[in-house]
Design a protein around this motif. Structure first.
Motif: not given
Length: 410
Positions: A175-176, A289, A291, A347-348
């Protein structure tokens, strides 16, 4: 060799132990020193009497030493006699967006504001920037060198079966990385004139205490990344969107605080992480984010999409409310100027874009209402990883970068 009594009689350890016990029972003989000291007028004091003195304990700070854990009881420095509902980063609301609407007195619109939609239609991403973003996605989600144990994957049809753990890039790092790549490409798209008025801060913590229907609610939330700007976002005209015409959902027989944990240990104060004297202190866009391993239901049921969107609304409200109380005081109800905050949660893979406008902090008001604009979630790709040993990015969606660029340059 078998350990027998005959062997033990000849074993040196046996003799050493017996000798140790025998020497320990010996009584020291008097040397006459005590009588000699008494004859000379010197008082003999028993050492045990001297050692009974209780000296205050000194605490030492040794670098690298972990302090002892603080007991979670009445001795805790943040203990409050009156419990409160504390909503944190790992919580979700049971009823999702409906419950967030009722709790925050907010009207929800299933589309972005008209000005943002018009700008989206006019914005085009160049082919060069689009190709660079595709390479950046592979770099963040496939080529990164981090190798840690991934989260446990469960099969719904076989909940007791444990699949072997795989190694790869952790969810937090994915995510970062993907958000940082998107911000970098937005800076290239917007140019220096916009970038000079923007800055990104990380792990910003916000605290907002609320009292609604005589119940204490504390929002203790974090924005993993936040874009701050020199000028605030322009507020939307409430006469155009007419939030009072939107009917709030009725949760009866549920309470608005259902599924929010109750605690006695909390910090009842308002906190905004950026000083108001800093020229780039206005909240612009929060990047959140989400997750699956970090966000869970209290009932251990899978987290739904509606609950994730309700989490986005609560975080955007918390940022706007913390800023409003920093500017206008902790007791403010009717805001002199509305505060608008953009929010992006991911969540990417799936991205959710929304805009929140805080018009009032009177959550029971019938004359004013807050507004939240949301768009349907967008998938950045359908599959990203190694397929038959080849790095593959399938069905890349360039609309995600376009939405992100419009939010950044707004």
């Amino acid at each position: 060799m078998r350990l027998t009594n005959t062997l033990l009689r000849q074993h040196i350890g046996f003799f050493f132990k017996k000798h140790w016990l025998q020497q320990g029972k010996r009584v020291p003989n008097s040397t006459g020193a005590e009588e000699e000291l008494a004859a000379r007028g010197i008082t003999v004091v028993d050492p045990s009497e001297v050692l009974k003195e209780q000296r205050p304990r000194e605490d030492f700070n040794i670098p690298g030493m972990v302090p002892p854990p603080v007991a979670l009881d009445e001795t805790h420095p943040l203990w409050k006699a009156e419990p409160a509902y504390v909503y944190g980063d790992t919580n979700v609301l049971l009823e999702g967006v409906r419950q967030a609407q009722s709790l925050l007195n907010t009207a929800v619109y299933d589309d972005l504001p008209l000005k943002v939609e018009e700008k989206l239609e006019q914005t085009k991403i160049t082919t060069q920037l689009d190709r660079s973003m595709q390479q950046a996605v592979l770099s963040a989600l496939v080529f990164d060198t981090e190798q840690v144990k991934n989260a446990i994957v469960k099969v719904p049809d076989r909940p007791a079966y444990k699949l072997p753990r795989t190694y790869g890039i952790s969810e937090g790092r994915r995510n970062q990385l993907i958000l940082s790549k998107l911000v970098t490409h937005c800076e290239r798209f917007a140019g220096r004139a916009v970038n000079a008025n923007r800055k990104v801060v990380f792990n910003a913590r916000f605290l907002v205490p609320l009292v609604k229907d005589s119940e204490r609610v504390l929002l203790n939330l974090k924005a993993e990344s936040m874009i701050i700007s020199q000028d605030p976002l322009k507020p939307l005209d409430t006469s155009v969107y007419r939030p009072l015409d939107v009917e709030l959902p009725n949760l009866f027989p549920l309470k608005e605080t259902v599924s929010i944990p109750v605690q006695n240990i909390y910090d009842w104060k308002n906190e905004y992480p950026i000083s108001r004297n800093y020229k780039l202190s206005h909240p612009h866009t929060i990047l959140i984010h989400c997750s699956p391993s970090d966000v869970k239901n209290a009932t251990e049921l899978p987290v739904s999409r509606d609950q994730i969107e309700g989490r986005t609304m609560l975080k955007a409200f918390t940022v706007a409310a913390a800023r409003a109380r920093q500017l206008y005081g902790d007791d403010v109800k009717t805001l002199p100027n509305p505060i608008t905050v953009q929010a992006v949660q991911t969540d990417s893979k799936t991205f959710h874009f929304s805009v929140y406008q805080l018009n009032t902090l009177d959550l029971g008001s019938s004359t004013e209402r807050n507004m939240w604009f949301r768009k349907a979630p967008l998938d950045l790709y359908s599959e990203c990883g190694y397929i038959v040993g080849k790095p593959t990015l399938a069905d890349y969606n360039k609309d995600v970068l376009r939405h992100f660029a419009v939010f950044y340059s707004n």
